[in-house]
Structure formats: structure tokens, C-alpha cells
Design an enzyme around this catalytic site. Structure first.
Site, PDB file in Angstrom:
ATOM      1  N   ASP A   7       8.769   5.271   8.497  1.00  0.00           N
ATOM      2  CA  ASP A   7       8.185   6.380   8.847  1.00  0.00           C
ATOM      3  C   ASP A   7       7.619   8.150   7.735  1.00  0.00           C
ATOM      4  O   ASP A   7       6.828   9.015   7.888  1.00  0.00           O
ATOM      5  CB  ASP A   7       9.217   7.560   9.012  1.00  0.00           C
ATOM      6  CG  ASP A   7      10.170   7.895   8.065  1.00  0.00           C
ATOM      7  OD1 ASP A   7      10.002   7.845   7.214  1.00  0.00           O
ATOM      8  OD2 ASP A   7      11.002   8.470   8.175  1.00  0.00           O
ATOM      9  N   GLY A  59       0.847  -1.201   0.043  1.00  0.00           N
ATOM     10  CA  GLY A  59      -0.280   0.124   0.189  1.00  0.00           C
ATOM     11  C   GLY A  59       1.081   1.313  -0.361  1.00  0.00           C
ATOM     12  O   GLY A  59       2.433   1.682   0.248  1.00  0.00           O
ATOM     13  N   ARG A 103      -1.706  -0.182  -9.675  1.00  0.00           N
ATOM     14  CA  ARG A 103      -0.533  -1.011  -9.563  1.00  0.00           C
ATOM     15  C   ARG A 103      -1.177  -2.249  -9.847  1.00  0.00           C
ATOM     16  O   ARG A 103      -2.184  -2.740  -9.905  1.00  0.00           O
ATOM     17  CB  ARG A 103       0.814  -0.788  -8.824  1.00  0.00           C
ATOM     18  CG  ARG A 103       0.891   0.563  -8.400  1.00  0.00           C
ATOM     19  CD  ARG A 103       0.995   0.802  -6.940  1.00  0.00           C
ATOM     20  NE  ARG A 103       1.449   2.530  -6.373  1.00  0.00           N
ATOM     21  CZ  ARG A 103       2.373   2.900  -6.615  1.00  0.00           C
ATOM     22  NH1 ARG A 103       3.253   2.073  -6.908  1.00  0.00           N
ATOM     23  NH2 ARG A 103       2.797   4.152  -6.266  1.00  0.00           N
ATOM     24  N   ARG A 157       3.900   6.060   1.650  1.00  0.00           N
ATOM     25  CA  ARG A 157       4.733   7.266   2.034  1.00  0.00           C
ATOM     26  C   ARG A 157       3.809   8.255   1.026  1.00  0.00           C
ATOM     27  O   ARG A 157       4.714   8.682   0.354  1.00  0.00           O
ATOM     28  CB  ARG A 157       5.633   7.625   2.110  1.00  0.00           C
ATOM     29  CG  ARG A 157       6.562   6.698   1.601  1.00  0.00           C
ATOM     30  CD  ARG A 157       7.546   7.606   0.427  1.00  0.00           C
ATOM     31  NE  ARG A 157       8.883   6.423   0.161  1.00  0.00           N
ATOM     32  CZ  ARG A 157       9.807   6.308  -0.105  1.00  0.00           C
ATOM     33  NH1 ARG A 157       9.931   7.288   1.300  1.00  0.00           N
ATOM     34  NH2 ARG A 157      10.252   6.071  -0.729  1.00  0.00           N
ATOM     35  N   ASP A 181       7.665   4.665  -9.761  1.00  0.00           N
ATOM     36  CA  ASP A 181       8.432   4.793  -8.698  1.00  0.00           C
ATOM     37  C   ASP A 181      10.194   5.026  -8.908  1.00  0.00           C
ATOM     38  O   ASP A 181      10.314   3.873  -8.833  1.00  0.00           O
ATOM     39  CB  ASP A 181       7.726   3.786  -8.057  1.00  0.00           C
ATOM     40  CG  ASP A 181       6.476   4.157  -6.392  1.00  0.00           C
ATOM     41  OD1 ASP A 181       6.282   4.932  -7.192  1.00  0.00           O
ATOM     42  OD2 ASP A 181       6.129   2.835  -5.880  1.00  0.00           O
ATOM     43  N   ASP A 221       4.641  -4.325  -7.184  1.00  0.00           N
ATOM     44  CA  ASP A 221       3.501  -3.177  -6.187  1.00  0.00           C
ATOM     45  C   ASP A 221       4.479  -1.613  -7.453  1.00  0.00           C
ATOM     46  O   ASP A 221       3.778  -0.779  -7.298  1.00  0.00           O
ATOM     47  CB  ASP A 221       4.114  -2.878  -4.826  1.00  0.00           C
ATOM     48  CG  ASP A 221       5.432  -2.892  -4.068  1.00  0.00           C
ATOM     49  OD1 ASP A 221       6.599  -3.751  -4.955  1.00  0.00           O
ATOM     50  OD2 ASP A 221       5.372  -2.291  -4.140  1.00  0.00           O
ATOM     51  N   ASN A 222       5.283  -1.982  -7.620  1.00  0.00           N
ATOM     52  CA  ASN A 222       5.814  -0.214  -8.514  1.00  0.00           C
ATOM     53  C   ASN A 222       5.207  -1.037  -9.789  1.00  0.00           C
ATOM     54  O   ASN A 222       6.387   0.327 -10.838  1.00  0.00           O
ATOM     55  CB  ASN A 222       7.839  -0.682  -8.618  1.00  0.00           C
ATOM     56  CG  ASN A 222       7.566  -0.386  -6.944  1.00  0.00           C
ATOM     57  OD1 ASN A 222       7.244   0.491  -6.686  1.00  0.00           O
ATOM     58  ND2 ASN A 222       9.253  -0.717  -6.927  1.00  0.00           N
TER      59      ASN A 222
HETATM   60  P1  AMP Z   1       9.679   1.281  -2.845  1.00  0.00           P
HETATM   61  O1  AMP Z   1      10.408  -0.074  -2.706  1.00  0.00           O
HETATM   62  O2  AMP Z   1       9.809   2.606  -2.330  1.00  0.00           O
HETATM   63  O3  AMP Z   1       8.532   0.411  -3.944  1.00  0.00           O
HETATM   64  O4  AMP Z   1       8.035   0.387  -1.585  1.00  0.00           O
HETATM   65  C1  AMP Z   1       7.802  -0.658  -0.943  1.00  0.00           C
HETATM   66  C2  AMP Z   1       6.405  -0.620  -0.098  1.00  0.00           C
HETATM   67  O5  AMP Z   1       7.656   0.224   0.740  1.00  0.00           O
HETATM   68  C3  AMP Z   1       5.307   0.759  -0.833  1.00  0.00           C
HETATM   69  O6  AMP Z   1       4.456   0.069   0.110  1.00  0.00           O
HETATM   70  C4  AMP Z   1       5.810   1.665  -0.048  1.00  0.00           C
HETATM   71  O7  AMP Z   1       4.735   3.151   0.556  1.00  0.00           O
HETATM   72  C5  AMP Z   1       6.815   1.252   1.255  1.00  0.00           C
HETATM   73  N1  AMP Z   1       7.152   2.402   2.058  1.00  0.00           N
HETATM   74  C6  AMP Z   1       9.052   2.851   1.483  1.00  0.00           C
HETATM   75  N2  AMP Z   1       9.063   3.835   2.088  1.00  0.00           N
HETATM   76  C7  AMP Z   1       8.315   4.426   3.072  1.00  0.00           C
HETATM   77  C8  AMP Z   1       8.801   5.021   3.842  1.00  0.00           C
HETATM   78  N3  AMP Z   1      10.227   6.648   4.886  1.00  0.00           N
HETATM   79  N4  AMP Z   1       7.784   5.326   5.188  1.00  0.00           N
HETATM   80  C9  AMP Z   1       6.633   4.147   4.751  1.00  0.00           C
HETATM   81  N5  AMP Z   1       6.482   3.677   3.547  1.00  0.00           N
HETATM   82  C10 AMP Z   1       7.101   3.547   2.784  1.00  0.00           C
HETATM   83 MG    MG Z   2       6.914   1.658  -4.281  1.00  0.00          MG
END
Ligand code: AMP
Ligand code: MG
Length: 520
Positions: free
Chosen positions: A134, A100, A199, A103, A279, A269-270
Site C-alpha cells: 500500500d 523499486g 542501491r 513506499r 532500510d 536491494d537493501n
Molecule cells: P524491504 O524488504 O522492506 O526492503 O522491501 C522490499 C521491497 O518491497 C521494496 O521494493 C519495497 O519498496 C517494497 N515494499 C515493502 N513494503 C511495502 C509497502 N507497504 N508498500 C509498497 N511496497 C513495499
Molecule cells: Mg528495502
């Protein structure tokens, strides 16, 4: 600041009944309402005027307090209700369950000039999907996303867009290399723009829970707004929908291969359901041409997301989407046919793309061999991909002996080039020359055509890092300079020749230039 708000996703799809911003599993809902965290001291760093106009705003709008408030998350636009989307995903080949928007917070959708846009903030605080995070983003990764997504648009690569880059005025703790050395970095917020941010993972979430009712609602919604030409929902429509997503995904990846973009973290998810690059995390640009290269240090062991593997991963991700949509069709064969077609199309489109990079218009049966011979040469000695293809357009038919000289500036450490490798290059140029004799285009036309396919300027990893280093010292001139440069990536820009250069040696092993992590 007047926006033509037309929310559909949050209005037509089921929302989470729990409205407390606590981290949890969310069921039978596509989204959870959540308010952005008001930043301490938001400051606008940059805006993209082109996308500003796309959403119906003008340059004076960005000077208003309202613009800063809305696109930093300090205030909510009247009569709108921000939300985070629920999705799941496969990360690095493994099922990861619910993820989900951890951030990202969606603000609203608007309509302008018959186009629909969703606007979201990245780094505006925690949501029910934040898990251990965070919900914030640092300036480093925000500059990278902001510059690159706009650069991709101007390169002609399907992508999500960016409207603005803001500082939050807060400091955010990050362990950049995941090595126990956490430090504070400046916080930032990017407002992202796309017709939709749905996505593959949004579909996977419902399918994994066997929530067919909501899987169908989400699919019908996606088709209604983004694939309306497919018509009313039915099994046939769902199959056509999957075919169209497969086509768009392939098209996007072929563009990546053309410009030397490596996404770095192609988890499901990306993967955008609209075939947009989404992303921008530990992505990178090929400097030396190398099928095995990945910028993502988290992926150093397996190199799952390496340059040469992106088309295969696209297929693997589509298979996960097919598994999710299967419940709506209950027949495997149509999906298998489409996935097989992806492989055939990949071969054909990839060949066609490489022809165009070489300035070949007609099709010759030996082209695949000519191209693989070229790739062999490129892999023998570190050769800058962008510079090589750009210089190749200067090649003069009948002068194959001069071929190496023409592309000489693309070689890293050319003074060390071995005789055997030079010989291999000479052989290749002979073949290329013979092949060009079958073409009818004039040298001038060929050059002009090649220069519209092979960019002169891309956001090299070290360029983004220089802009980040400056921005961390509150200097934003370089962000502005690179932004303007990358608006015309195919043009000759005599005043910007300094950016048409190989990666400097200092950047070879520098963090942020060749090594990136998912920490952002
Ligand atoms: P990503 O690999 O950046 O696509 O992130 C994978 C998942 O981690 C997604 O659900 C993002 O929303 C979550 N995510 C990444 N960084 C953060 C963060 N700093 N705080 C909260 N969720 C995060
Ligand atoms: Mg992502």
C-alpha cells in the site's frame, strides 16, 4: 523555509515516460515521477536537529506549516518533482526481478556546506513499484527506523539518516506476524536523508535486462557525484569503483560486528552503493553474544542473515554487483581479485577490530587464538555483548582471578553458571592478562580507548519496543529520552544507568523484542 535545491539524479538520468501512478514494470528509466499521498492529519513527533542543520535549516523551521507539509508529503516543495527509484534485487538469495521504491518517494536533493543530500519520505503512498503493498508505513517500524538510523550515526557507523518522524493521521492494516491476524496500526512517515539512496539493485535492474546503455549512465552518474576522485569513466574506473564499493561495504559490516548490529534483511536491494546502512526493517541488536542469532522471523529457517554471516553475505551481495557491472568491463578477473581481497581484508580488519575491543594496541601472533577462545567462552553461556565489553575496560592487569567478577553483570542467570564454564573463563582471563603485559598503555588510557570502541548504550530491541508502545498511546517522551541517550553512546551517563542493563526476562520472547518480521 529555504532550501538550496540541486537536483541531479532526476535531472541527469532518464525518467519513465509514463506518469500515471499505476503498478507496472518500468523500462529504460532510473525513476518514475510520482506525487506523495497527502496524509489525513499529519503531526510532527520528532526531528533530528543535527541533520536539520546539515541540510541548512534551523530549529524554528520545524514549527512552520511548510515543514510539516513538505516532510509529510502534503505539499510538494516549489520547483521540485518527487519520484520513486527503479531497482531490482536478490532477496534471500533468489533473484526477485524489479522491486523499486514501493513506499519511498524522493523529494529533492539539496546542497549545503558543500555536501549533497537527497531527501525522501518513507511511507508516503503508493508508486509504480508498490507491487502488492500500500506504500504506507506504520508507526512501529517508523519509530524503529528513525531511532536506529540516528543512533547508528552517533555510534560512528556509516548510515542513512533521519530528519523527521510524523504521524499520518491514518490507520494502516498490517498482519505483523504474517499469521492471519491483521490489525490496524497508526500510519507514519519518516523523512530519510543520505547523499544518495542508490542501491546495488539499481545496477542489477539494468544488467538483468541487458540495458547496457542505462547501466553505463547510472554508473557514470554515481562515479561523477559520489566517487569523483576515480576520474573519467573507463574500464579501469569501473573496476576502481567496484573496489571502493567493496571496501566501504566491508568497513560498514565490520562496524556492525563491532557494535552487535544485525541488519536482518541484507537483500541486494537493501545494500547502499555508498556503503551506508540502509532500510531499517527487522534489524536487531545482539544481547547474548551469538553468531547464529537473527532477529528476522522470516529468516528463522535458514538464518541467512544471522550475525556471524553478515560479512559473507556482504561478499555474496558484492558478487551480484560484480555480475551487474561486468557488462561494462567484460573481464572477470579484476572482479575476482577484488572479491578475493575482500576475504583477506575481512580477516585482517575483523582481527584488528576485535583487538581494539579488547584494548590491544600492538599485534601479537597469538591474538586470533585469544579472540576465538573468548568467543568460545561467550558462546558457552549467555553473555550480554554490550555489557561484557564495556565492563572489560575495568579489568586490572595482574588480577586475573578477579576477571569473572568484573564482567559478572554481563552474564544472564549468573547464579546458574556451571563450575566448568567458570573455569574456562578463568583460563581465558589468565591468557588475557599475560597478553596485556605486552602492552604499554596505562590502565587509564586503555580504559578510555576501549570505551570509545565499545558503546555503553545501544538501542536494545526491547527499548525500541517500549518507545513504540508509548507512542501508540500518543506519548512520545520515551522517543525523546532514547534519542538523547543514543546521541552519546560511548559516554558515561549516570542518570541513564537504567539503560545499561541486560534485556529484562519479559522481553525474551516478546514480539518486537526478539521476534520481528518484515511487515512494516
Ligand atoms: P524491504 O524488504 O522492506 O526492503 O522491501 C522490499 C521491497 O518491497 C521494496 O521494493 C519495497 O519498496 C517494497 N515494499 C515493502 N513494503 C511495502 C509497502 N507497504 N508498500 C509498497 N511496497 C513495499
Ligand atoms: Mg528495502
Amino acid at each position: 523555509m529555504k532550501l538550496n535545491i540541486k537536483d541531479t539524479f532526476s535531472k541527469e538520468l532518464p525518467s519513465d515516460s509514463n506518469q500515471i501512478n499505476s503498478r507496472r514494470k518500468v523500462f529504460e528509466a532510473t525513476h518514475s515521477y510520482v506525487k506523495p499521498k497527502p496524509p489525513k492529519d499529519p503531526k510532527l513527533v520528532h526531528t533530528s536537529n543535527q541533520i536539520l542543520n546539515e541540510i541548512g535549516l534551523d530549529s524554528p523551521d520545524i514549527n512552520s506549516d511548510e515543514f510539516i507539509s513538505i516532510f509529510s508529503g502534503a505539499k510538494v516543495y516549489p520547483k521540485t518533482r518527487p519520484y520513486a527509484m527503479a531497482y531490482a534485487g536478490h532477496q534471500f538469495g533468489n533473484w526477485a526481478g524489479q522491486l523499486g521504491d514501493g513506499r519511498a518517494i524522493n523529494l529533492f536533493e539539496i546542497e549545503h556546506n558543500n555536501k549533497r543530500w537527497a531527501l525522501q519520505l518513507k511511507g508516503a503512498g503508493e508508486t509504480p513499484y508498490s507491487r502488492q503493498g500500500d506504500g504506507l508505513a506504520v508507526l512501529r517500524s517508523s519509530v524503529r527506523e528513525y531511532l536506529c538510523s540516528e543512533a547508528m550515526f552517533y555510534l560512528g557507523v556509516p548510515t542513512t539518516r533521519a530528519l523527521s518522524l510524523m504521524l499520518s493521521g491514518e490507520n494502516v492494516l498490517r498482519d505483523m506476524l504474517y499469521d492471519g491476524n491483521a490489525d490496524y496500526e497508526k500510519g507514519a512517515i519518516v523523512s530519510r536523508v543520505a547523499p544518495s539512496f542508490i542501491r546495488f539493485g539499481n545496477f542489477e535492474l539494468f544488467a538483468a535486462r541487458n540495458d547496457i546503455k542505462n547501466l553505463k549512465k547510472l554508473t557514470d552518474y554515481t562515479i561523477k557525484y559520489f566517487y569523483p576522485e576515480l576520474g573519467k569513466p573507463s574500464k579501469e574506473t569501473y573496476i576502481m569503483f567496484f573496489r571502493e564499493v567493496a571496501n566501504r561495504t566491508l568497513k560498514m559490516i565490520i562496524h556492525w560486528q563491532r557494535v552487535g548490529f544485525v541488519h536482518g534483511v541484507m537483500n541486494t536491494d537493501n545494500m547502499s552503493i555508498l556503503g551506508l546502512t540502509i532500510d531499517y526493517g527487522p534489524y536487531g541488536w545482539l544481547e547474548g553474544f551469538d553468531f547464529g542469532w537473527t532477529p528476522n522471523t522470516t529468516d528463522k529457517q535458514n538464518k541467512r542473515y544471522r550475525y556471524g554471516n553478515q560479512p559473507n553475505i556482504g561478499l555474496w551481495n558484492l558478487l551480484q554487483l560484480a555480475n551487474a557491472l561486468y557488462a561494462l568491463v567484460e573481464e572477470a578477473e579484476p572482479f575476482e581479485t577484488i572479491l578475493n581481497q575482500y576475504q583477506t581484508d575481512f580477516e585482517a580488519k575483523s582481527l584488528q577490530m576485535m583487538r581494539s575491543k579488547l584494548g590491544l594496541e600492538i599485534q601479537d601472533e597469538n591474538d586470533a587464538k585469544l579472540i576465538s577462545d573468548l568467543e568460545d567462552c561467550l558462546l558457552q553461556w549467555e553473555t550480554d555483548m554490550t555489557i561484557f565489553f564495556r565492563l572489560l575496560s575495568n579489568y586490572k592487569k595482574g588480577f586475573s582471578d578477579k576477571g569473572v567478577d568484573i564482567v559478572y553483570d554481563a552474564f544472564y542467570k549468573p547464579e546458574d553458571l556451571k563450575e566448568a564454564i567458570l573455569k574456562q573463563w578463568k583460563v581465558w582471563f589468565k591468557k588475557y592478562d599475560q597478553r596485556l603485559h605486552k602492552e604499554i598503555l596505562s590502565a587509564t588510557d586503555r580504559k578510555a580507548k576501549m570505551n570509545r570502541i565499545n558503546p555503553k548504550y545501544v538501542l536494545r530491541n526491547y527499548m525500541a519496543q517500549l518507545a513504540i508502545d508509548e507512542a501508540n498511546k500518543n506519548k512520545y517522551d520515551l522517543i525523546n529520552e532514547l534519542f538523547e541517550l543514543l546521541k552519546k553512546p560511548y559516554d558515561e551517563q549516570p542518570l541513564n544507568e537504567k539503560w545499561f542493563a541486560k534485556r529484562p526476562e519479559w522481553a525474551r520472547h516478546k514480539v518486537g523484542c526478539s521476534m520481528l518480521s518484515c511487515s512494516s
